[in-house]
Design a protein around this motif. Structure first.
Motif, PDB file in Angstrom:
ATOM      1  N   GLN A   1      21.733  24.690  67.300  1.00  0.00           N
ATOM      2  CA  GLN A   1      21.662  24.597  65.759  1.00  0.00           C
ATOM      3  C   GLN A   1      20.671  23.944  65.369  1.00  0.00           C
ATOM      4  OE1 GLN A   1      25.718  23.053  65.173  1.00  0.00           O
ATOM      5  NE2 GLN A   1      26.623  25.082  65.611  1.00  0.00           N
TER       6      GLN A   1
ATOM      7  N   ILE B   1      21.503  25.768  59.020  1.00  0.00           N
ATOM      8  CA  ILE B   1      22.598  26.300  59.156  1.00  0.00           C
ATOM      9  C   ILE B   1      22.668  27.662  58.344  1.00  0.00           C
ATOM     10  CG2 ILE B   1      24.065  25.238  56.775  1.00  0.00           C
ATOM     11  CD1 ILE B   1      23.530  23.001  57.896  1.00  0.00           C
TER      12      ILE B   1
ATOM     13  N   ARG C   1      19.226  26.877  55.798  1.00  0.00           N
ATOM     14  CA  ARG C   1      18.976  25.379  56.054  1.00  0.00           C
ATOM     15  C   ARG C   1      18.899  24.415  56.727  1.00  0.00           C
ATOM     16  NH1 ARG C   1      22.296  21.758  54.123  1.00  0.00           N
ATOM     17  NH2 ARG C   1      24.488  22.226  54.041  1.00  0.00           N
TER      18      ARG C   1
ATOM     19  N   LEU D   1      19.296  21.829  59.209  1.00  0.00           N
ATOM     20  CA  LEU D   1      20.825  21.528  59.958  1.00  0.00           C
ATOM     21  C   LEU D   1      20.937  19.872  59.291  1.00  0.00           C
ATOM     22  CD1 LEU D   1      23.922  21.018  61.631  1.00  0.00           C
ATOM     23  CD2 LEU D   1      21.986  20.175  63.786  1.00  0.00           C
ATOM     24  N   ASN D   2      19.475  19.223  59.601  1.00  0.00           N
ATOM     25  CA  ASN D   2      18.734  17.770  59.337  1.00  0.00           C
ATOM     26  C   ASN D   2      17.601  17.596  57.741  1.00  0.00           C
ATOM     27  OD1 ASN D   2      20.830  16.894  61.390  1.00  0.00           O
ATOM     28  ND2 ASN D   2      19.514  17.705  63.001  1.00  0.00           N
ATOM     29  N   PRO D   3      18.969  17.168  57.011  1.00  0.00           N
ATOM     30  CA  PRO D   3      18.044  17.293  56.039  1.00  0.00           C
ATOM     31  C   PRO D   3      17.086  16.658  56.089  1.00  0.00           C
ATOM     32  CG  PRO D   3      20.130  17.393  55.309  1.00  0.00           C
ATOM     33  CD  PRO D   3      19.956  17.349  56.397  1.00  0.00           C
TER      34      PRO D   3
END
Lengths: 397, 282
Positions: free
Chosen positions: B9, B12, B27, B29-31
């Motif tokens: 993943q 998102i 977007r 997964l980890n901003p």
């Protein structure tokens, strides 16, 4: 991504349960604490209200902290606050020290929903949102039930101080467990976020101005939560008044359990229904009207009524007034949008806590003024019906 | 071992309904540091799917992206026919405003073709961090752009296959792929088309304070103005992509154009927590 983020979901749900259990221990153990500290039962039990009031404040002020440090880090802080409360309470030699313990929990008690929502919302598919937030909300009744089941035997075994100390283990395990996964879920923190400005609470209230559709939900959150406490907190005294002392055992053993269990099971069932068939918003409308029905029935409780009827009504009250919170939080998350999850759920939490704080004393006052439960319950019914109607009108638009 | 197994993943991908408008979210997964959301607005007859190549691209580059379908378009709530015929530009502007409100922070507005002029109009009132206009229709200051008479107001506008192919595509699309594209198209409101590209939409450029980028395709066969002409109005940056048609987001030039826009956005909005790249003294 259709998965359910089980790890953060279970951890945040148990964080909520640990904090709730600690808070409710003040109430459950109050008959044993009060004589030791030389105060009345009510003085100890009222500290729960202090926790809720401070919790409402913390829900409003915590969002910038969540953006800056991450939701899981704040969950650790909640567990630390819970551990601090349990430690302080277990060594309390006066009501003042016990109140200090309540304060230490209260300053973060309202942060549970915003911090966990901030973590869960981005990881949850829209088609699972209601279920996920309903499961998360089980933490509250779970904490209440654990407190009700475990605290009395612990008091009998070792006294009320042991009852607090035993829970320390739960809080410490939670701190450790969350710490292990914290870095995975706390990425994307906004290290520049100013945590000390007043813009946090102002931004929260500003949501009511920016998002008109959130207003009916905000009113419903306030009223429904107030109704939840009216049902849950006064059921024992009402049934004692109706049935005499016999009513005490019935109320505490059956009616209250029906209320709590119904609240838990309904959360999950409604979460699944809202994700698949009927929108959460319409379910919340239906819950409001069913709550109204339940309040009208509760207004008429009479000694001639069979017990089963009262149990059914308590289950209905639990399914609606207690079972609505998961859907409401999922709606706050949806409306808040992707960048304001903490703010929207902080607003929801604050309104729910303020609803409890405002409506419970008014209900109590109503009982004294009208010398009975009928009119206060009719007033509750009028409020729940009005807010359900407003929600329905807002939804149709 | 596949990449999917190694990192299952990375992005998102969520669907939202915001005030009856479909919004596709994609977007990381980890901003990352790139926290400004990109709000993508499609052109006439299209839907959120017009951004299906660019959304994962920009998301993988670190941006949270949101592609909406305007009212009555793919996935959004339908509008009854009479209302649909009489929609105006301000209805679409309100759609952008409501999604921007939901986003909660000033977005980068990215508009394609008709979506571009809607974005320009919306930017007068909607606070935005930057604007990227892709093969966009221009405001009245450019004059009349659409040739021929306005569409009849008594029925929704829907291009024939031949018209769509001629006007929007440059690449030689295989028939099956083009059919898939054509099936996704939805009718357009003649009320909106009557005021777009016809010199009837005024935009007050003074009200647009954020950086603007105008992008054109050298092989665009629609009537949109050249990017440099549009850029003059907003004192904006611009570039024209060689071998790109009107629907350049879906064509072979797609990722080249996206790279350029991404670099421009990073240059304008910054990566302020990154280390500066230095050159060795020797």
């Amino acid at each position: 991504m259709q998965k359910i983020p089980w790890t953060p979901l279970l951890l945040t749900m148990l964080t909520q349960a640990a904090a709730t259990m600690a808070a409710y221990t003040l109430s459950t153990a109050s008959p044993y604490i009060a004589p030791d500290l030389g105060v009345e039962n009510e003085d100890v039990a009222q500290l729960v209200a202090v926790v809720y009031l401070l919790g409402a404040m913390s829900a409003m002020t915590v969002p910038p902290f969540i953006h800056r440090f991450g939701g899981m880090t704040i969950s650790i802080a909640i567990c630390v606050a819970t551990a601090a409360m349990l430690s302080i309470a277990s060594f309390a030699t006066s009501i003042g020290i016990l109140a200090l313990g309540a304060l230490s929990l209260g300053v973060l008690y309202g942060s549970t929903a915003p911090s966990s929502s901030h973590v869960l919302a981005p990881l949850t598919a829209e088609k699972r949102r209601n279920f996920v937030f309903s499961v998360r909300q089980i933490g509250v009744p779970l904490g209440g039930i654990l407190g009700g089941l475990l605290v009395p035997p612990l008091i009998l075994i070792g006294g009320w101080r042991i009852a607090f100390q035993a829970q320390l283990l739960f809080a410490l395990v939670m701190i450790f467990a969350i710490f292990l996964v914290r870095s995975r879920y706390d990425q994307g923190r906004d290290r520049k976020r100013n945590i000390w400005s007043l813009s946090g609470p102002i931004r929260l209230v500003g949501l009511l101005r920016e998002l008109p559709e959130i207003r009916p939900l905000a009113i419903a959150a306030f009223v429904y939560s107030g109704a939840q406490l009216c049902f849950g907190a006064f059921i024992v005294t009402q049934l004692v008044r109706v049935y005499g002392q016999e009513g005490y055992h019935f109320a505490s053993a059956v009616a209250l359990v029906a209320f709590q269990l119904s609240g838990i099971t309904t959360r999950i069932v409604l979460g699944v229904i809202a994700d698949s068939w009927i929108s959460a918003r319409w379910l919340l409308v239906a819950q409001g009207f069913l709550m109204t029905l339940s309040a009208i029935v509760a207004a008429g409780y009479d000694a001639s009524w069979p017990y089963w009827l009262i149990v059914i009504n308590c289950a209905l009250a639990g399914a609606t007034a207690s079972g609505y919170t998961g859907l409401a939080f999922a709606e706050f998350v949806r409306m808040g949008g992707p960048t304001r999850t903490a703010e929207a759920t902080g607003l929801g939490t604050a309104l729910m806590f303020f609803g409890v704080a405002a409506m419970a004393p008014l209900f109590r006052l109503g009982i004294d003024i009208f010398n009975g439960y009928a009119i206060p319950y009719f007033l509750v019914a009028a409020l729940t019906a009005t807010s359900a109607l407003l929600l329905a009108i807002g939804t149709r638009r | 071992m596949t990449f999917a197994k190694l990192t299952p993943q990375l992005l998102i991908d969520n669907d939202h309904m915001v005030n009856s408008l479909f919004v596709k979210e994609c977007r990381p997964l980890n901003p990352t540091q790139l926290t400004t959301p990109i709000l993508m607005v499609h052109g006439s007859n299209h839907g959120w799917w017009a951004w299906r190549v660019w959304q994962p691209f920009f998301a993988a580059a670190g941006w949270p992206t949101y592609a909406l379908s305007l009212r009555g378009h793919y996935g959004s709530a339908s509008v009854n026919e009479n209302d649909f015929l009489n929609l105006t530009m301000s209805d679409y502007v309100e759609d952008i405003a409501s999604v921007a409100r939901w986003l909660g922070k000033p977005p980068i507005l990215m508009g394609h073709s008709l979506g571009g002029i809607v974005v320009q109009k919306a930017a007068e009132t909607v606070s935005s961090a930057a604007i990227a206009l892709i093969a966009s229709i221009g405001p009245s200051a450019i004059g009349r752009q659409r040739p021929g008479p306005p569409p009849p107001m008594d029925k929704p506008v829907f291009p024939t296959k031949a018209e769509a192919l001629e006007r929007w595509m440059y690449d030689p699309w295989p028939e099956e792929r083009f059919d898939q594209f054509y099936e996704c198209l939805t009718p357009e409101s003649p009320g909106v088309l009557a005021t777009s590209g016809t010199g009837l939409t005024d935009v007050n450029a003074e009200l647009i304070k954020c950086p603007v980028l105008c992008v054109g395709g050298s092989e665009d066969r629609s009537y949109v103005p050249k990017p440099e002409k549009l850029a003059e109005i907003y004192n904006a940056d611009w570039f024209e992509q060689p071998d790109a048609g009107h629907d350049m987001m879906l064509e072979s030039a797609s990722l080249d154009v996206a790279q350029q826009i991404n670099q421009w956005l990073i240059g304008k909005l910054g990566l302020d927590r990154s280390s500066k790249i230095k050159t060795a003294n020797s």
